[in-house]
Scaffold this motif. Structure first.
Motif, PDB file in Angstrom:
ATOM      1  N   THR A  42       0.798  -1.295  -0.026  1.00 53.31           N
ATOM      2  CA  THR A  42      -0.030   0.189   0.008  1.00 53.31           C
ATOM      3  C   THR A  42       0.771   1.145  -0.031  1.00 53.31           C
ATOM      4  OG1 THR A  42      -2.033   0.960   0.990  1.00 53.31           O
ATOM      5  CG2 THR A  42      -0.360   0.211   2.452  1.00 53.31           C
ATOM      6  N   GLN A  46      -2.990   5.801  -0.080  1.00 52.10           N
ATOM      7  CA  GLN A  46      -4.353   4.995   0.061  1.00 52.10           C
ATOM      8  C   GLN A  46      -4.663   5.064   1.300  1.00 52.10           C
ATOM      9  OE1 GLN A  46      -2.287   1.472  -1.401  1.00 52.10           O
ATOM     10  NE2 GLN A  46      -3.572   1.404  -3.307  1.00 52.10           N
ATOM     11  N   LEU A  47      -3.862   5.159   2.397  1.00 47.11           N
ATOM     12  CA  LEU A  47      -4.039   4.977   3.507  1.00 47.11           C
ATOM     13  C   LEU A  47      -4.863   6.382   4.106  1.00 47.11           C
ATOM     14  CD1 LEU A  47      -0.561   3.719   5.135  1.00 47.11           C
ATOM     15  CD2 LEU A  47      -2.846   2.601   5.001  1.00 47.11           C
ATOM     16  N   ALA A  50      -8.468   6.144   2.649  1.00 47.90           N
ATOM     17  CA  ALA A  50      -9.277   5.464   3.491  1.00 47.90           C
ATOM     18  C   ALA A  50      -9.563   6.044   4.750  1.00 47.90           C
ATOM     19  CB  ALA A  50      -8.486   4.132   3.819  1.00 47.90           C
ATOM     20  N   ALA A  54     -13.393   7.489   5.636  1.00 47.31           N
ATOM     21  CA  ALA A  54     -14.124   6.938   6.889  1.00 47.31           C
ATOM     22  C   ALA A  54     -14.655   8.005   7.862  1.00 47.31           C
ATOM     23  CB  ALA A  54     -13.295   5.998   7.694  1.00 47.31           C
ATOM     24  N   THR A  77     -16.134   8.194  -1.131  1.00 41.06           N
ATOM     25  CA  THR A  77     -14.890   7.740  -1.666  1.00 41.06           C
ATOM     26  C   THR A  77     -14.159   8.789  -1.756  1.00 41.06           C
ATOM     27  OG1 THR A  77     -16.106   6.137  -3.062  1.00 41.06           O
ATOM     28  CG2 THR A  77     -13.872   6.780  -3.571  1.00 41.06           C
TER      29      THR A  77
END
Length: 136
Positions: A42, A46-47, A50, A54, A77
């Motif tokens: 990853t 990306q982290l 996410a 969230a 998203t």
């Protein structure tokens, strides 16, 4: 700020590992192919995507309760981009919020804008990186 929770993670670069203090995250990191890497792990973008998605979705639930609207069918998203800017590299985010039919229009727009004002990630990025809100 009076901290309610503190998360900690340690990493040793874009081609190493990222490990949270509680061990729940233990990930190989790798440059994506678009940046010349093999993509076999990853990456920070990306982290961040996410976490931001969230957090935004959770913030939306809180804002929706105040507005008395239902967000159970909402999807968020976060698209995080990295690129060169005048001082090296920078980030940009497109936050795509998919709303159910009953939240389309003015109510949905107000909900998304109020969430962007309330979300801790949005507050942290405000004035630092470009964040585009897209309602779908």
């Amino acid at each position: 700020m009076d901290a309610l929770y503190t998360a900690a993670a340690t990493a040793n670069g874009r081609e190493g590992r990222a490990v949270s203090s509680d061990g729940r995250i233990d990930l190989a990191l790798a440059l994506p192919p678009a940046l010349g890497g093999n993509g076999e792990g990853t990456n920070p973008e990306q982290l961040f995507a996410a976490g931001y998605a969230a957090c935004f979705a959770s913030a939306m639930s809180s804002v929706a309760r105040e507005m008395r609207v239902d967000t159970k069918d909402v999807s968020v998203t976060a698209e995080v981009s990295i690129g060169k800017d005048d001082s090296g590299f920078g980030l940009a985010v497109v936050m795509r919020v998919e709303l159910p039919e009953e939240l389309e229009g003015e109510t949905g727009r107000r909900l998304v804008e109020a969430t962007h004002a309330y979300c801790p990630y949005s507050k942290a990025t405000r004035g630092n990186i470009e964040v585009e809100l897209v309602i779908e």
